[in-house]
Design an enzyme around this catalytic site. Structure first.
Site, PDB file in Angstrom:
ATOM      1  N   GLN A 204       0.692  -1.196  -0.004  1.00 33.81           N
ATOM      2  CA  GLN A 204      -0.132   0.032   0.042  1.00 33.81           C
ATOM      3  C   GLN A 204       0.743   1.281   0.087  1.00 33.81           C
ATOM      4  O   GLN A 204       0.262   2.363   0.164  1.00 33.81           O
ATOM      5  CB  GLN A 204      -0.783  -0.011   1.231  1.00 33.81           C
ATOM      6  CG  GLN A 204      -1.553  -1.388   1.377  1.00 33.81           C
ATOM      7  CD  GLN A 204      -2.976  -0.966   2.425  1.00 33.81           C
ATOM      8  OE1 GLN A 204      -3.898  -1.525   2.356  1.00 33.81           O
ATOM      9  NE2 GLN A 204      -2.415  -0.689   3.620  1.00 33.81           N
ATOM     10  N   ASN A 233      -3.508   3.217  -0.002  1.00 31.62           N
ATOM     11  CA  ASN A 233      -3.216   2.843   1.427  1.00 31.62           C
ATOM     12  C   ASN A 233      -4.506   2.748   2.485  1.00 31.62           C
ATOM     13  O   ASN A 233      -5.226   3.835   2.737  1.00 31.62           O
ATOM     14  CB  ASN A 233      -2.466   4.028   2.216  1.00 31.62           C
ATOM     15  CG  ASN A 233      -1.881   3.852   3.553  1.00 31.62           C
ATOM     16  OD1 ASN A 233      -2.261   2.548   4.252  1.00 31.62           O
ATOM     17  ND2 ASN A 233      -1.361   4.631   4.280  1.00 31.62           N
ATOM     18  N   ASP A 260       2.679  -8.636  10.088  1.00 35.61           N
ATOM     19  CA  ASP A 260       3.065  -7.307   9.934  1.00 35.61           C
ATOM     20  C   ASP A 260       4.361  -7.029   9.058  1.00 35.61           C
ATOM     21  O   ASP A 260       4.929  -8.146   8.795  1.00 35.61           O
ATOM     22  CB  ASP A 260       3.224  -6.527  11.386  1.00 35.61           C
ATOM     23  CG  ASP A 260       2.668  -5.048  11.403  1.00 35.61           C
ATOM     24  OD1 ASP A 260       2.690  -4.725  10.115  1.00 35.61           O
ATOM     25  OD2 ASP A 260       2.467  -4.745  12.339  1.00 35.61           O
ATOM     26  N   ASP A 262       7.066  -4.697   9.497  1.00 36.34           N
ATOM     27  CA  ASP A 262       8.292  -4.404  10.197  1.00 36.34           C
ATOM     28  C   ASP A 262       8.850  -5.431  11.286  1.00 36.34           C
ATOM     29  O   ASP A 262       8.765  -5.126  12.394  1.00 36.34           O
ATOM     30  CB  ASP A 262       8.235  -2.915  10.736  1.00 36.34           C
ATOM     31  CG  ASP A 262       6.947  -2.647  11.740  1.00 36.34           C
ATOM     32  OD1 ASP A 262       6.088  -3.603  11.459  1.00 36.34           O
ATOM     33  OD2 ASP A 262       6.964  -1.790  12.432  1.00 36.34           O
ATOM     34  N   ASP A 372      -7.508  -5.617  15.267  1.00 35.88           N
ATOM     35  CA  ASP A 372      -7.160  -6.921  15.567  1.00 35.88           C
ATOM     36  C   ASP A 372      -7.975  -7.271  16.862  1.00 35.88           C
ATOM     37  O   ASP A 372      -8.646  -8.512  16.800  1.00 35.88           O
ATOM     38  CB  ASP A 372      -5.675  -7.030  15.934  1.00 35.88           C
ATOM     39  CG  ASP A 372      -5.017  -5.923  16.686  1.00 35.88           C
ATOM     40  OD1 ASP A 372      -5.820  -5.075  17.347  1.00 35.88           O
ATOM     41  OD2 ASP A 372      -3.784  -5.717  16.656  1.00 35.88           O
ATOM     42  N   HIS A 396       9.214  -7.537  16.576  1.00 33.12           N
ATOM     43  CA  HIS A 396       8.544  -6.520  16.044  1.00 33.12           C
ATOM     44  C   HIS A 396       9.069  -5.228  16.628  1.00 33.12           C
ATOM     45  O   HIS A 396       9.366  -5.294  17.943  1.00 33.12           O
ATOM     46  CB  HIS A 396       6.974  -6.852  16.059  1.00 33.12           C
ATOM     47  CG  HIS A 396       6.016  -5.904  15.484  1.00 33.12           C
ATOM     48  ND1 HIS A 396       5.899  -4.543  16.196  1.00 33.12           N
ATOM     49  CD2 HIS A 396       5.333  -5.868  14.386  1.00 33.12           C
ATOM     50  CE1 HIS A 396       5.022  -3.852  15.567  1.00 33.12           C
ATOM     51  NE2 HIS A 396       4.855  -4.420  14.483  1.00 33.12           N
TER      52      HIS A 396
END
Length: 636
Positions: A204, A233, A260, A262, A372, A396
């Site tokens: 995105q 996005n 995710d 990162d 979530d 993370h």
């Protein structure tokens, strides 16, 4: 047929901080109820490969570690497997000792076997005594010569309840380097890829993963398993909803594994989560734990819940988190032997059965924050619980170095928490949710943080407008929130080394006795402090000298809501240490915003039953695959 439930593995990279998560060659003791390392014998040179390790002559190495112990209580509670086989392959003279623990962390030896030469030793172990908690693991002791652990695994001959694979959904926004590293880790892990149907990389961003150095090579390795999807996005919720939607079209998939961008992945964790999902007696969401990418032995979340009052997320045993495995390994941490049940798991890593998605829909169009937690609560109410699974984890970037409650994300923190409360809280008028929300505004106002208050006011207005706004502003709410920052000077982080800022009266320093010991006012003192500070900010204008130059300076850890408000202005370090923000009292903004927050929260309380009905009636349409399909087509 033999099915591998869990492989014994060692780190993918040679990072000494990671070793305590995989193998423990240390000697430990306990002093005043705290674990103490007596000797340090950890040497990366003894790690010989992904599955092999050397045990030095006369030494003992325990595999009673986060990634290599077997979480017996979770397998007993959530699956019908009642016997597992541990197989240990060794070279050289050694002794293999098998241990178990109970929910209190008390260990017992259950088997011992001396081995010589090339040996493959098996232990049949019952999963019948772990209802409250407990792990199983093994230690290896080398004799007069070095020994080598050639490999080990935990297996069963029982067939899984479901056989489908998982499709992976990776949502990214301008993190192409991380994504390529994740794809490389997957491409080099055939044990994990065996359980993967498709990898949907939902890009995105404006810095495309396809343009990143190394992408072409890893794309060729993964072949048709990898599918890159470009879209506008739409935040984490939009990216993950796309992955869910695409996976629904895959007959070979029984699950979607959300990841995710990162992160650093432990591929064995991916494999374990899918296998556990296949064996669960009824379909469950399998969540992964989160280690800190910048402080890698530190675990930030074990089991997360949403409290009914004030409808807020937290860790179970919040005061014990984060847990540092460099300070106390698994065997030295009794709390971590308890079976902990979760309400939700963060979508840094979460396996979701497609049966749940077919029944409750896709992600809420929330952009980020609470998507979530809301989905897991929704799934739980429909009979699909969440299991935050020990031994399943990744690294993370943690929230330790982030200011996301006072930057543009404050809008989503406020709006999505209230929307989730409208959808799932059973407390009359949300219980203490709105009282707590109003308190957050008051703290920001006293701290001279006017930008997050403005964002939170817009969030409340949008909630009051009805559920239709969530789809309408999905792609525009983030740019609007960021654009608003230009009206609030305190959002500027001063980093220019040629214009170093100084406070008139220097830095304020405070002593704290322990990690959770603060000098915050409580009881009557808290009420008096709040009322007197609110009145002072309403009645008195700041000293012009403190407007021209900040009055005092605070380190980030000292800048609390009961300290900063007694000053007219303050220099406060940014969470990541990159610069400083200047907070200055503005009586006009303060008066207007105080009136607004009182009015908006009163409206929400008054209209709560009506809004609750509207949002709950709209939920099936908001989360329906057909509704998301229209969004994807509109934002293509």
């Amino acid at each position: 047929m033999v099915h591998i439930l869990q492989n014994v593995v060692f780190p993918l990279d040679r990072d000494p901080d990671l070793l305590p998560l995989y193998a423990d060659p240390e000697t430990w003791s306990v002093i005043e109820e705290e674990p103490v390392r007596v000797s340090n014998r950890a040497h990366l040179g003894n790690i010989l490969g992904r599955h092999r390790a050397r045990i030095v002559a006369g030494r003992r190495v325990s595999l009673g570690t986060y990634f290599n112990a077997f979480p017996a209580s979770y397998w007993q509670h959530w699956t019908s497997v009642r016997q597992v086989r541990l197989t240990v392959r060794t070279t050289g003279p050694a002794t293999v000792l098998v241990y178990r623990s109970n929910g209190s962390g008390i260990r017992q030896r259950v088997a011992t076997q001396e081995v010589t030469g090339e040996a493959s030793t098996s232990f049949d172990l019952d999963l019948t005594q772990y209802s409250d908690g407990g792990w199983i693991w093994f230690d290896i002791v080398a004799d007069e010569k070095h020994a080598v652990l050639e490999g080990a695994e935990w297996t069963t001959e029982q067939e899984p309840a479901r056989l489908g694979k998982a499709s992976l959904g990776i949502t990214t926004y301008n993190k192409p380097d991380y994504c390529v590293e994740t794809l490389r880790a997957l491409a080099s892990s055939p044990d994990a890829l065996e359980f993967v149907d498709r990898i949907f990389l939902v890009d995105q961003g404006t810095q495309l993963v396809a343009d990143q150095v190394g992408f072409t090579e890893v794309s060729e390795q993964l072949g048709e398993t990898l599918q890159v999807i470009r879209q506008a996005n739409l935040g984490g919720s939009g990216g993950f909803a796309r992955a869910m939607h695409e996976t629904l079209q895959r007959p070979e998939s029984d699950f979607v594994q959300l990841l995710d961008d990162d992160v650093r992945l432990e591929p064995e964790s991916l494999r374990r989560s899918i296998v556990f999902g296949q064996y669960a007696t009824t379909p469950v969401l399998v969540g992964g734990h989160m280690f800190d990418l910048l402080d890698r032995p530190k675990l930030h979340g074990w089991a997360e819940v949403v409290d009914e009052h004030p409808f807020m997320w937290r860790n179970l045993y919040q005061e014990k988190m984060p847990h540092d495995f460099g300070v106390a390994n698994l065997r030295q941490s009794p709390l971590l032997h308890m079976r902990m049940d979760s309400d939700y798991n963060g979508w840094w890593m979460c396996l979701i059965p497609l049966d749940a998605i077919r029944e409750v829909g896709l992600s809420l169009p929330a952009f980020i924050k609470w998507d979530d937690a809301e989905f897991c609560l929704r799934a739980g109410e429909a009979g699909f619980p969440t299991v935050s699974m020990p031994g399943v984890a990744l690294w993370h970037v943690s929230w330790v170095n982030k200011d996301d409650t006072i930057d543009w994300q404050a809008y989503f923190h406020a709006r999505n928490r209230i929307v989730a409360g409208l959808l799932h809280s059973n407390a009359p008028r949300g219980g203490r949710l709105l009282t707590h929300s109003r308190r957050v505004d008051l703290k920001h106002l006293m701290m001279m943080q006017y930008y997050p208050v403005a964002l939170r006011a817009q969030a409340l207005k949008d909630v009051l407008s009805g559920p239709g706004h969530m789809r309408k502003n999905l792609a525009t709410s983030m740019p609007a929130a960021r654009a608003l920052a230009a009206e609030y000077p305190e959002t500027i982080v001063h980093r220019d080394p040629s214009t170093v800022l100084h406070a008139r009266h220097g830095r304020q320093v405070y002593k704290r006795l322990s990690k959770n010991d603060y000098d915050s006012p409580k009881g009557l003192k808290l009420r008096w402090f709040t009322l007197s500070t609110l009145a002072a900010h309403w009645l008195h204008s700041p000293d012009p000298a403190n407007i021209a130059q900040p009055e005092v300076e605070f380190g980030k850890e000292d800048a609390h809501w009961w300290r900063v408000p007694v000053f007219d202005s303050a220099l406060v370090s940014a969470a990541d240490g990159s610069g400083k923000n200047v907070y200055t009292r503005d009586r006009g903004k303060y008066r207007r915003m105080l009136r607004d927050t009182i009015r908006l929260h009163a409206q929400l309380r008054r209209r709560w039953p009506e809004l609750q009905r509207q949002y709950r009636e709209a939920l099936p349409e908001l989360t329906a695959p057909a509704s998301w399909q229209k969004i994807f087509e509109e934002k293509a």
